[in-house]
Write a protein that holds these residues in place. Structure first.
Motif, mmCIF file in Angstrom:
data_model
loop_
_atom_site.group_PDB
_atom_site.id
_atom_site.type_symbol
_atom_site.label_atom_id
_atom_site.label_comp_id
_atom_site.label_asym_id
_atom_site.label_seq_id
_atom_site.Cartn_x
_atom_site.Cartn_y
_atom_site.Cartn_z
ATOM 1 N N ASP A 64 0.815 -1.218 0.000
ATOM 2 C CA ASP A 64 0.000 0.000 0.000
ATOM 3 C C ASP A 64 0.851 1.271 0.000
ATOM 4 O OD1 ASP A 64 -2.331 -1.533 0.089
ATOM 5 O OD2 ASP A 64 -2.243 -1.684 2.278
ATOM 6 N N VAL A 65 2.150 1.125 -0.198
ATOM 7 C CA VAL A 65 3.030 2.302 -0.267
ATOM 8 C C VAL A 65 3.117 2.750 -1.721
ATOM 9 C CG1 VAL A 65 5.358 3.188 0.127
ATOM 10 C CG2 VAL A 65 4.359 1.519 1.726
ATOM 11 N N PRO A 66 2.565 3.892 -2.091
ATOM 12 C CA PRO A 66 2.556 4.332 -3.502
ATOM 13 C C PRO A 66 3.971 4.465 -4.051
ATOM 14 C CG PRO A 66 1.073 5.678 -2.162
ATOM 15 C CD PRO A 66 1.883 4.862 -1.212
ATOM 16 N N VAL A 70 8.872 1.572 -7.760
ATOM 17 C CA VAL A 70 9.480 2.557 -8.663
ATOM 18 C C VAL A 70 10.583 3.327 -7.953
ATOM 19 C CG1 VAL A 70 9.054 4.724 -9.872
ATOM 20 C CG2 VAL A 70 7.518 2.780 -10.199
ATOM 21 N N ARG A 71 10.339 3.733 -6.710
ATOM 22 C CA ARG A 71 11.355 4.459 -5.951
ATOM 23 C C ARG A 71 12.642 3.641 -5.831
ATOM 24 N NH1 ARG A 71 11.111 9.927 -5.337
ATOM 25 N NH2 ARG A 71 9.069 10.608 -4.594
ATOM 26 N N MET A 87 5.806 12.931 -8.816
ATOM 27 C CA MET A 87 5.825 11.695 -8.042
ATOM 28 C C MET A 87 5.461 11.957 -6.579
ATOM 29 S SD MET A 87 9.257 9.832 -9.612
ATOM 30 C CE MET A 87 9.215 8.541 -8.392
ATOM 31 N N ALA A 88 5.990 13.049 -6.038
ATOM 32 C CA ALA A 88 5.681 13.372 -4.642
ATOM 33 C C ALA A 88 4.212 13.713 -4.478
ATOM 34 C CB ALA A 88 6.564 14.537 -4.184
ATOM 35 N N LEU A 89 3.655 14.470 -5.445
ATOM 36 C CA LEU A 89 2.247 14.824 -5.375
ATOM 37 C C LEU A 89 1.369 13.577 -5.488
ATOM 38 C CD1 LEU A 89 0.044 16.964 -5.232
ATOM 39 C CD2 LEU A 89 0.284 17.288 -7.730
ATOM 40 N N LEU A 90 1.749 12.685 -6.413
ATOM 41 C CA LEU A 90 0.967 11.448 -6.582
ATOM 42 C C LEU A 90 1.008 10.597 -5.310
ATOM 43 C CD1 LEU A 90 -0.639 9.553 -8.397
ATOM 44 C CD2 LEU A 90 1.533 8.578 -9.199
ATOM 45 N N GLU A 91 2.154 10.533 -4.704
ATOM 46 C CA GLU A 91 2.274 9.758 -3.470
ATOM 47 C C GLU A 91 1.365 10.311 -2.382
ATOM 48 O OE1 GLU A 91 6.929 8.296 -3.960
ATOM 49 O OE2 GLU A 91 6.414 10.014 -2.690
ATOM 50 N N SER A 92 1.313 11.660 -2.277
ATOM 51 C CA SER A 92 0.455 12.257 -1.247
ATOM 52 C C SER A 92 -1.016 12.031 -1.550
ATOM 53 C CB SER A 92 0.762 13.751 -1.114
ATOM 54 O OG SER A 92 0.467 14.422 -2.321
ATOM 55 N N ALA A 138 4.024 -5.853 -5.514
ATOM 56 C CA ALA A 138 4.207 -4.465 -5.966
ATOM 57 C C ALA A 138 2.921 -3.655 -5.766
ATOM 58 C CB ALA A 138 4.618 -4.448 -7.428
ATOM 59 N N ASP A 139 3.082 -2.364 -5.498
ATOM 60 C CA ASP A 139 1.929 -1.478 -5.328
ATOM 61 C C ASP A 139 1.318 -1.144 -6.692
ATOM 62 O OD1 ASP A 139 3.069 1.541 -6.088
ATOM 63 O OD2 ASP A 139 4.614 0.148 -5.334
ATOM 64 N N GLU A 140 0.078 -0.657 -6.690
ATOM 65 C CA GLU A 140 -0.663 -0.420 -7.932
ATOM 66 C C GLU A 140 -0.026 0.667 -8.781
ATOM 67 O OE1 GLU A 140 -3.059 -2.197 -9.104
ATOM 68 O OE2 GLU A 140 -3.160 -3.515 -7.358
ATOM 69 N N ALA A 141 0.470 1.713 -8.146
ATOM 70 C CA ALA A 141 1.074 2.807 -8.913
ATOM 71 C C ALA A 141 2.335 2.333 -9.644
ATOM 72 C CB ALA A 141 1.411 3.971 -7.986
ATOM 73 N N SER A 142 3.162 1.541 -8.980
ATOM 74 C CA SER A 142 4.363 1.016 -9.635
ATOM 75 C C SER A 142 3.991 0.080 -10.770
ATOM 76 C CB SER A 142 5.226 0.261 -8.613
ATOM 77 O OG SER A 142 5.719 1.139 -7.619
#
Length: 925
Positions: A64-66, A70-71, A87-92, A138-142
């Motif tokens: 669940d860590v966006p 990728v990071r 990337m930072a905005l998407l994570e927030s 893997a998380d969904e965003a990655s």
């Protein structure tokens, strides 16, 4: 990388093919623990010289860590600041909630596009290898970024290696895209073969040990490199230990434990859930039961079983390594274990599984609160008893006791528990007696259990409670008169001081009261009581043997009966028959898990051996009895084995052993029981041997008082008069001694008994010198017939001294030689020393031992039987010859040995074991 050359070659070929603008994708799959990650890392290390390597690993706790994966991939890359901001905005945004808003979707697409561009630009300058391990986490965003990258790999110098276990099915969209990709290749990793496992074992352990244990490790690990490595490490840590657990290679320690847990946690929950249920169900596990317990589909369970087997943990529904189940159960919470076992037990019960199978699940749970459980546990306890699984039977009954609050049910269950614990050690059952007494007084205990409780209470000397319960039983109109009568017969023998306090309403054993000795009518305790009162006879002995022939010592009651019948047989003077039956009864319980029964029968065997003059065997059986059951477990009955130990040790000269036994704490209540009489008798003899005649006389007279008061004044039980007469002789009171000896000879009992022979020996000591030889000849003849070798040796020693006193040197020498030989055979060191120090004629002649036996083999057999006191007819029957033949043999024997009759036959001929009483006859002389 043993047996990984082919997958490495496939990966290398794909890397070569990715040069230029022909990107490649490799899906590296295989079961958990087969070494996929190690293969990826080894390949990346090889490729690092020719391309830029980026790597990431999916972690279950970071799903669940966006952008977590990728990071990891881009952590060392110089990305544009605009991309980093997005990337930072998407994570927030994703951390605040699901990516369902239009803004979040657009932002995620822009991030994926920007990352793809950055990676492709990087690939243009450097050939690029991207490896993603455990992509199922893997998380969904990655995943969205990787999906965006897949189409571009076709025309870029990029090689993408994705690692995932078999059949995860967690990301179906990714699987579909990979299948569509024209340059995607699947490489599957399997477990190691048997030969590869042996090779690795040889590399780690050495050739010889590795070759021996390699096949074992392959069977235990299923070829899983993860599990195999752990087993090898544990072996190395223990190879110098020398413990038996490591000898066969099955030893598992911390490394294996960690490997099992790592393997289990890398599986999906549906798979690890099946593994946990397999650990709970053990050998009752089936796919159908797993489906019912999990509430899932058959296909899902079978898929999970396949994955567990591929990972090396299982083979079918069994764990390959016995330690795996323990590791899995220890990793579960206590509540989870209890619930799993409880549900499994209920499922098995609903299916109609045997009670033992269901009970094992309830026992593993440690609690049983369901209403149906008590009856199942009680039934399982009975089945466990039949299988000699006594500790498990106790566990079942303890669970049953805790499963109900019903006082009646609890009383019945506690009575069953006492019976089981009594078999193993009565001391462990004593703690339950108090609550069971209260239940019995409240009328919640069945009559048979209440009567058994009386015996248990008196075993530990709890007289007051026993008397209260006896009063209740006697006053109840529902009490069975026959059962109560038999209980009274038991009390009359074992605890006669309690009998006057019992209700007068129920009389003694009717058959005993009438003097009958019918096995169908009299109990074994009644027969023993009759024997103690009147001495018994041939009918009594025959009845005792009939009882023993039908007795099956499979319960405490049967052991009580066997003990009483054996003692009745012994007190009638049938020592050889008592030895035969006691050995037979002991053999019947030897294979049972019943230390109490075995100890009690060993004590009887010790008593029989003592009365045969076999001191070594008596000590052996008595020590066995005290080892099988500690003194506290014996209760008041400790008087029987301790008395034998004291008498035998005293007779052998081991006075410190006798003293040690007498120092054991003995309950004061023993003196109100039958067991106190032999205890006092043995202590008195030890006092005599220790030159304390006054103390000895006090013990012997106390024996007499109790035996007379309790109507068991039988010399074959305790010859207290002869013993007291001996003490009086020590004190110089010859008239008192004469009176006691004459009373002893007038007492009822078998005419051919060892106590009568002892009394004759003492009478001879009190008689005029000219009459002593005749009296002692009678004593010797009598002792030959009884089979008591120790008393025969004492009588022969006295006879030799008397014969020497009247000038019969030849017969005296012969008698003293026989006495010495018997003393040596019995192990009676004090008697042997006395003979050698006081009687020069007892010393063996130089040629006596080595002289050639003048008798033939046939004559030796006849001499042996004659020396045991058999008549000519009995000898003829045993040897299957005529009486005339026996007479002719005896004539030649007397002439060759220069003796006048069988009373003077050397005792050495009794050593012919085949001709001892009870031996099988020869077919011919």
């Amino acid at each position: 990388m043993v047996e990984r050359e082919k997958p490495l070659s496939d990966l290398g070929n794909s890397l070569i093919a990715s040069r230029g603008r022909a990107g490649r994708i490799v899906l590296l799959s295989g079961a958990v623990g087969t070494g996929k990650s190690e293969l990826l890392y080894a390949f990346a290390e090889q490729a690092s010289d020719s391309c830029l390597c980026l790597g990431a690993v999916g972690h279950e706790h970071e799903r669940d860590v966006p952008l977590g994966v990728v990071r990891q991939l881009v952590r060392d890359l110089p990305l544009p600041s605009s991309l980093l901001s997005r990337m930072a905005l998407l994570e927030s945004l994703l951390a605040a909630g699901p990516a369902s808003s239009r803004h979040a979707v657009l932002l995620q697409a822009r991030v994926a596009h920007g990352l793809c561009d950055a990676l492709l630009q990087l690939a243009g300058a450097h050939r690029l290898l991207i490896g993603v391990d455990d992509i199922q986490h893997a998380d969904e965003a990655s995943l969205a970024c990787l999906l965006h990258l897949l189409p571009h790999v076709r025309s870029a110098p990029v090689m993408l290696v994705i690692v995932q276990p078999d059949r995860t099915g967690r990301h179906p969209l990714l699987d579909a895209e990979l299948r569509r990709h024209p340059h995607c290749r699947r490489v599957r990793i399997t477990g190691l073969s048997r030969d590869a496992t042996v090779l690795l074992a040889e590399q780690r352990l050495g050739t010889e040990e590795g070759r021996r244990l390699g096949p074992v490790y392959h069977a235990l690990s299923g070829g899983s490199p993860l599990l195999l490595r752990a087993l090898l490490e544990d072996r190395l840590s223990r190879r110098t230990d020398g413990s038996g657990g490591a000898a066969d290679g099955a030893y598992a320690d911390e490394e294996f434990r960690h490997a099992v847990l790592a393997c289990l946690r890398r599986h999906e929950e549906s798979v690890s859930g099946v593994a946990r249920l397999l650990a709970v169900l053990e050998d009752t596990a089936t796919p159908e039961r797993l489906v019912r317990l999990l509430g899932t589909s058959t296909a899902g369970v079978r898929r999970a079983l396949t994955q567990l087997e591929a990972s090396g943990l299982t083979s079918g529904t069994d764990f390959r390594h016995p330690a795996t189940r323990e590791v899995i159960l220890e990793d579960m919470s206590p509540d989870a274990v209890f619930e799993a076992h409880r549900r499994a037990a209920r499922l098995l019960h609903d299916e109609g599984a045997p009670s033992l199978v269901v009970a094992r699940r309830l026992a593993a749970a440690g609690r049983a609160h369901d209403g149906w459980a008590r009856s199942v546990l009680a039934e399982a306890a009975e089945a466990a008893c039949l299988r000699e699984e006594l500790p498990f039977a106790v566990t079942c009954l303890e669970l049953a006791l805790g499963s109900t609050e019903d006082p009646d049910a609890r009383a019945v269950t506690e009575a069953q528990l006492i019976r089981l614990e009594w078999r193993m050690n009565p001391a462990t059952a004593e703690r339950r007696l108090g609550s069971l007494v209260r239940a019995a007084l409240d009328g919640r205990l069945p009559q048979a259990s209440a009567m058994s409780l009386v015996k248990s209470l008196l075993w530990f000397g709890r007289r007051r409670e026993a008397v209260s319960l006896l009063g209740l039983l006697g006053a109840s109109e529902a009490t069975c008169p026959l059962r109560l009568g038999r209980l009274h017969a038991w009390l009359r023998v074992r605890h006669p001081s309690v009998l006057p306090h019992a209700s007068a309403g129920a009389g003694p054993d009717a058959a005993v009261q009438s003097g009958a000795a019918d096995a169908a009518a009299v109990s074994a305790d009644g027969l023993l009581s009759l024997t103690l009162r009147s001495g018994g006879g041939e009918t009594t002995a025959r009845t005792a043997e009939m009882m023993l022939s039908t007795c099956r010592p499979e319960s405490t009651a049967d052991v009580d009966s066997a003990e009483s019948a054996l003692l009745a047989l012994l007190y009638t003077g049938r020592r050889d028959r008592a030895a035969h039956w006691s050995a037979r009864c002991a053999a019947a319980v030897a294979g049972r898990r019943a230390p109490t029964w075995q100890a009690r029968l060993s004590a009887v065997q010790a008593e029989v051996a003592l009365r045969q003059g076999d001191l070594t065997t008596a000590l052996q059986h008595a020590r066995t009895a005290m080892t099988l059951l500690p003194p506290r477990g014996w209760g008041l009955a400790v008087g029987l084995p301790v008395s034998v130990l004291v008498l035998a040790a005293t007779a052998t000269g081991a006075y410190e052993v006798a003293e040690e036994q007498l120092q054991l704490p003995v309950p004061e209540e023993i003196h109100g029981s039958w067991y106190g009489i032999p205890y006092l008798y043995a202590r008195g003899h030890h006092h005599l041997a220790s030159r304390r005649p006054d103390a000895a006389l006090g013990d012997f007279l106390a024996c007499g008082e109790k035996a007379s008061a309790w109507n068991m004044d039988l010399p074959t039980f305790v010859a207290w008069r002869s013993a007291a007469a001996t003490a009086h002789l020590w004190l110089g009171r010859r008239e008192e001694a004469r009176r006691l000896v004459e009373e002893e000879l007038a007492r009822p009992g078998p005419a051919k008994s060892s106590p009568r022979g002892v009394a004759l020996r003492l009478l001879a000591e009190l008689a005029e010198p000219r009459r002593r030889v005749a009296i002692l000849n009678n004593a010797v003849t009598l002792q030959r017939l009884t089979g008591d070798r120790l008393e025969l040796a004492r009588s022969l020693a006295a006879l030799g001294s008397a014969q020497r006193a009247v000038g019969a040197a030849g017969p005296a020498r012969q008698a003293l030689h026989q006495a010495l030989r018997l003393a040596e055979q019995c192990g009676a060191a004090p008697l042997r020393r006395a003979l050698l120090s006081n009687d020069a004629d007892a010393a063996p002649e130089p040629s006596g031992e080595d002289a050639e036996d003048p008798l033939s083999a046939a004559e030796r057999r006849v001499a042996s039987l004659a020396s045991w006191g058999h008549s000519n007819r009995e000898i003829a029957d045993q040897l299957c010859v005529t009486v005339s033949t026996v007479e002719q043999h005896l004539t030649r024997i007397y002439r060759k040995l220069n003796v006048t009759g069988r009373a003077e036959l050397p005792v050495t001929y009794q050593d012919c074991a085949e001709n001892r009483p009870g031996a099988q006859p020869h077919r011919s002389v």
